[in-house]
Design an enzyme around this catalytic site. Structure first.
Site, short mmCIF file in Angstrom:
data_model
loop_
_atom_site.label_atom_id
_atom_site.label_comp_id
_atom_site.label_asym_id
_atom_site.label_seq_id
_atom_site.Cartn_x
_atom_site.Cartn_y
_atom_site.Cartn_z
N GLN A 169 35.63 -6.30 -10.88
CA GLN A 169 35.76 -6.54 -12.20
C GLN A 169 37.04 -7.03 -12.77
O GLN A 169 37.21 -7.23 -14.01
CB GLN A 169 35.65 -4.64 -12.84
CG GLN A 169 34.30 -4.20 -12.73
CD GLN A 169 33.21 -5.09 -12.99
OE1 GLN A 169 33.32 -5.78 -13.85
NE2 GLN A 169 32.20 -4.68 -12.43
N LYS A 193 30.91 -12.27 -10.03
CA LYS A 193 31.47 -11.75 -10.98
C LYS A 193 32.51 -12.67 -11.85
O LYS A 193 32.99 -12.14 -12.77
CB LYS A 193 32.06 -10.40 -10.47
CG LYS A 193 31.48 -9.45 -9.69
CD LYS A 193 30.51 -8.46 -10.52
CE LYS A 193 30.20 -7.43 -9.80
NZ LYS A 193 29.29 -6.20 -10.34
N CYS A 195 25.98 2.94 -10.85
CA CYS A 195 26.28 3.20 -9.45
C CYS A 195 27.81 4.10 -9.27
O CYS A 195 28.54 3.61 -8.64
CB CYS A 195 26.79 1.68 -8.87
SG CYS A 195 24.94 0.81 -8.67
#
Length: 405
Positions: free
Chosen positions: A202, A225, A363
């Site tokens: 992230q 990502k 998750c």
């Protein structure tokens, strides 16, 4: 900061947004980002005109593919400021990168050694260490989060002992977007001679990563990502550590010589890259890197933070809405719940208006259990999102709440 015109130019580089006749809104960027036309066209061109295996033959297509792979390895080395190109290992994604390290360090982990993770980790950064600790009779210790969702560093320091051999922590949490104090964690760990893996999934598209400055032992992330192809990840590891690791899997490309008596392994990075690589993805990744560098990661972070702050401000007007955790150091991710409203119901209604968000446990079921909630509503921003989209989201969110009340 980007101007309105610059954001529109950026949006036009993404076919899904440029050809968006229904004006759908994509707020699930923490799960995966969209791809630029340059990435898509590069993959298409390779697949149509240049497709070949790598490091196998002497013909011109193989030579092109091999040179492209190593050029992209070099570009990735500079992107995260690794010291050596051999420290860049291509994998299928963050999940495989973490599993690779968990498998490879197994032989060095003794009974009663400690592994430390945190309550805020993604399942991919929990289960491999859980399996490893059970297999080796090691101890899996967990850093709790405080009332603002941040890691409790005081408890972390108490968990650290001479038995601590490995620490695996996310740079930015995928559930709440909180930036963890990884510099502090790495320094503390190294004082006890513990290795540290950072999950940068992230962080990679929003924070400038300098692995030498961080001094982490491993840094892992997925290309999907960061506006690139799926099915591709990067494992960075310090060369002196990777040299000591056994192969994760065996096959073509990771050997120097094979006989029926014994096999001589190739050196880094090939020792850890058995089998055929995702060449289309690797070649496409270079265009994703160029896109990010042209935008400037610093400017990207500044713009996405602006979106986040605006979203927090406008959502705070809704009665019964709880944001996790607006007082913490957040990035592009915003998680919230609304009193008496189930996240799944809200997500299903919003998709009817062409708004893509994420609902559920993300998750991170142990974290949800720890916080005594079933899940959250998560919106996550990217460089192509706009203030106008947040306004539209807010309008339909209010409409959905009226339908559910």
């Amino acid at each position: 900061m980007f101007s309105y015109e610059e954001i529109q130019q950026i949006r036009n580089q993404f076919p899904m947004l440029k050809n968006n006749e229904n004006k759908n809104i994509y707020f699930d960027n923490a799960a995966t980002t969209q791809k630029t036309v340059q990435v898509i066209n590069t993959i298409k061109k390779y697949s149509c005109n240049l497709n070949s295996n790598v490091n196998r033959s002497v013909h011109f297509l193989d030579k092109f593919t091999t040179n492209s792979l190593e050029l992209n390895r070099k570009h990735m080395k500079y992107f995260i400021n690794a010291k050596y190109r051999e420290e860049i290992i291509f994998t299928t994604g963050t999940t495989e990168s973490i599993n690779l390290i968990a498998f490879c360090i197994s032989k060095f982990l003794k009974k009663s050694d400690d592994i430390i993770i945190s309550h805020s980790e993604h399942h991919s950064n929990i289960i491999p260490w859980q399996v490893l600790s059970q297999k080796n009779n090691a101890n899996l210790k967990v850093i709790p989060v405080n009332s603002e969702g941040a890691l409790n560093i005081r408890v972390f320091k108490k968990l650290m002992t001479k038995k601590t051999k490995f620490i695996a922590i996310s740079h930015v949490t995928n559930t709440f977007g909180i930036i963890n104090p990884i510099n502090k964690i790495i320094k503390t760990a190294h004082k006890q001679n513990s290795l540290v893996l950072i999950d940068g999934s992230q962080a990679i598209s929003q924070i400038t990563i300098d692995v030498q400055n961080l001094d982490c032992d491993f840094y892992v992330f997925s290309i999907h990502k960061m506006y690139g192809p799926t099915g591709l990840g990067i494992l960075y590891g310090k060369k002196q550590i990777l040299d000591k690791l056994p192969p994760y899997k065996c096959g073509g490309g990771m050997i120097e010589k094979v006989t029926f008596r014994q096999t001589l392994l190739a050196g880094l990075p090939f020792k850890l890259e058995a089998g055929t690589q995702n060449m289309a993805g690797i070649i496409g990744t270079n265009k994703a890197l160029k896109f990010l560098l042209n935008c400037s990661i610093i400017k990207v972070k500044s713009y996405e933070t602006k979106l986040l702050k605006y979203a927090i401000k406008i959502l705070s007007n809704i009665n019964g809405l709880q944001i996790y955790y607006k007082n913490s150091k957040l990035t592009k991710i915003l998680s919230f719940n609304i009193e008496k409203i189930h996240s799944f119901d809200l997500g299903k209604l919003l998709t009817n208006y062409g708004i893509a968000i994420r609902t559920g446990a993300h998750c991170a079921q142990p974290l949800m259990e720890y916080l005594k909630i079933t899940g959250t509503i998560r919106i996550s921003f990217a460089i192509y999102n706009t203030i106008e989209e947040i306004d539209i989201f807010y309008k339909y969110l209010i409409k959905c709440l009226e339908l559910l009340s």
